[in-house]
Write a protein that holds these residues in place. Structure first.
Motif, short mmCIF file in Angstrom:
data_model
loop_
_atom_site.label_atom_id
_atom_site.label_comp_id
_atom_site.label_asym_id
_atom_site.label_seq_id
_atom_site.Cartn_x
_atom_site.Cartn_y
_atom_site.Cartn_z
N SER A 170 0.85 -1.19 0.00
CA SER A 170 0.00 0.00 0.00
C SER A 170 0.89 1.24 0.00
O SER A 170 1.95 1.23 0.64
CB SER A 170 -0.89 0.00 1.24
OG SER A 170 -1.48 1.28 1.43
N SER A 209 -2.10 -4.35 -5.25
CA SER A 209 -2.78 -3.56 -4.24
C SER A 209 -4.21 -3.33 -4.70
O SER A 209 -4.67 -3.95 -5.66
CB SER A 209 -2.05 -2.22 -4.03
OG SER A 209 -2.53 -1.56 -2.88
N HIS A 245 -2.02 5.25 -6.89
CA HIS A 245 -1.04 4.19 -7.09
C HIS A 245 -0.10 4.50 -8.25
O HIS A 245 1.08 4.14 -8.20
CB HIS A 245 -1.76 2.86 -7.33
CG HIS A 245 -2.34 2.28 -6.08
ND1 HIS A 245 -1.60 1.53 -5.19
CD2 HIS A 245 -3.59 2.37 -5.55
CE1 HIS A 245 -2.36 1.17 -4.18
NE2 HIS A 245 -3.58 1.66 -4.37
N ARG A 302 3.77 4.51 -7.71
CA ARG A 302 4.61 3.64 -8.55
C ARG A 302 5.75 4.42 -9.18
O ARG A 302 6.90 3.98 -9.19
CB ARG A 302 3.73 2.99 -9.62
CG ARG A 302 4.46 2.09 -10.60
CD ARG A 302 3.44 1.42 -11.51
NE ARG A 302 4.10 0.66 -12.56
CZ ARG A 302 4.32 1.12 -13.78
NH1 ARG A 302 3.92 2.34 -14.13
NH2 ARG A 302 4.93 0.37 -14.68
N LEU A 314 -3.95 -3.56 -9.70
CA LEU A 314 -4.91 -3.14 -8.68
C LEU A 314 -6.12 -4.05 -8.77
O LEU A 314 -6.78 -4.11 -9.81
CB LEU A 314 -5.34 -1.68 -8.91
CG LEU A 314 -4.26 -0.62 -8.81
CD1 LEU A 314 -4.84 0.76 -9.09
CD2 LEU A 314 -3.60 -0.64 -7.44
#
Length: 201
Positions: A84, A114, A121, A125, A137
């Motif tokens: 996370s 995640s 995200h 990333r 995801l």
């Protein structure tokens, strides 16, 4: 005056020798503790797909583009790492994971997983330098593995069989998944249990 200097030198040498004896004694105790304390592998939860069973297969879009077949038979084993953006331990382990992947790249793929909002995200990333790795995801993926705490890692072999899994907080715990696979064991704890049983027998 001379007597005082001699006495102080004697006292200092006695103190130095006492400290030397203490250091030797402590070193011995550390060695004994090291032998008694078993290595701590990944903390395996007794939920989700079990080690030795086929992994659930998911065909998921990656944030970097394309699709990732998680759990399907592949040319290399897969280390699936659940994380996370708000998990500090997850962030701490990212360089460790990249290092392990670099050392095992011929036999191991690394996939990050995640759930949540894509923009958050995607930014994480990029900030974490994970552009070279698939990042998926999927709430369903996490639910299929019954992930309740992070960071969590799953090792899936080339045939799509679960070879190791567990809650991981250190390099040693991540490497324990690979070690258990190489030894043909469920976990490092399983190895230690067998070793202790042999010693008792």
């Amino acid at each position: 005056m001379t007597d005082a200097l001699v006495i102080s030198n004697i006292v200092l040498w006695v103190a130095v020798l006492a400290l030397l004896v203490a250091v030797i004694a402590l070193s011995r105790q550390i060695g004994i503790l090291y032998e008694r304390i078993a290595p701590m592998g990944a903390l395996m939860m007794d939920t989700g797909p079990k080690v030795g069973e086929a992994a659930p297969v998911f065909d998921l879009p990656s944030l970097g583009g394309g699709h990732v077949a998680v759990g399907a038979p592949a040319a290399r084993a897969t280390l699936l790492f659940f994380l996370s953006p708000t998990c500090p331990v997850c962030k701490k382990l990212l360089p460790v994971l990249q290092s392990i992947h670099a050392a095992e790249s011929r036999t191991l793929d690394l996939v990050f997983a995640s759930d949540g909002e894509m923009p958050e995200h995607a930014e994480f990333r990029q900030r974490a330098g994970l552009g070279a790795f698939p990042y998926v995801l999927s709430a369903e993926l996490g639910m299929s593995w019954r992930i309740s705490k992070l960071p969590y890692a799953v090792l899936i072999d080339e045939r799509g069989i679960v070879r190791g899994k567990g809650l991981v907080n250190s390099r040693e715990q991540i490497e324990s998944l690979l070690t258990a696979r190489d030894l043909g064991l469920v976990s490092v704890q399983d190895y230690m249990d067998r070793k202790i049983a042999k010693e008792i027998a």
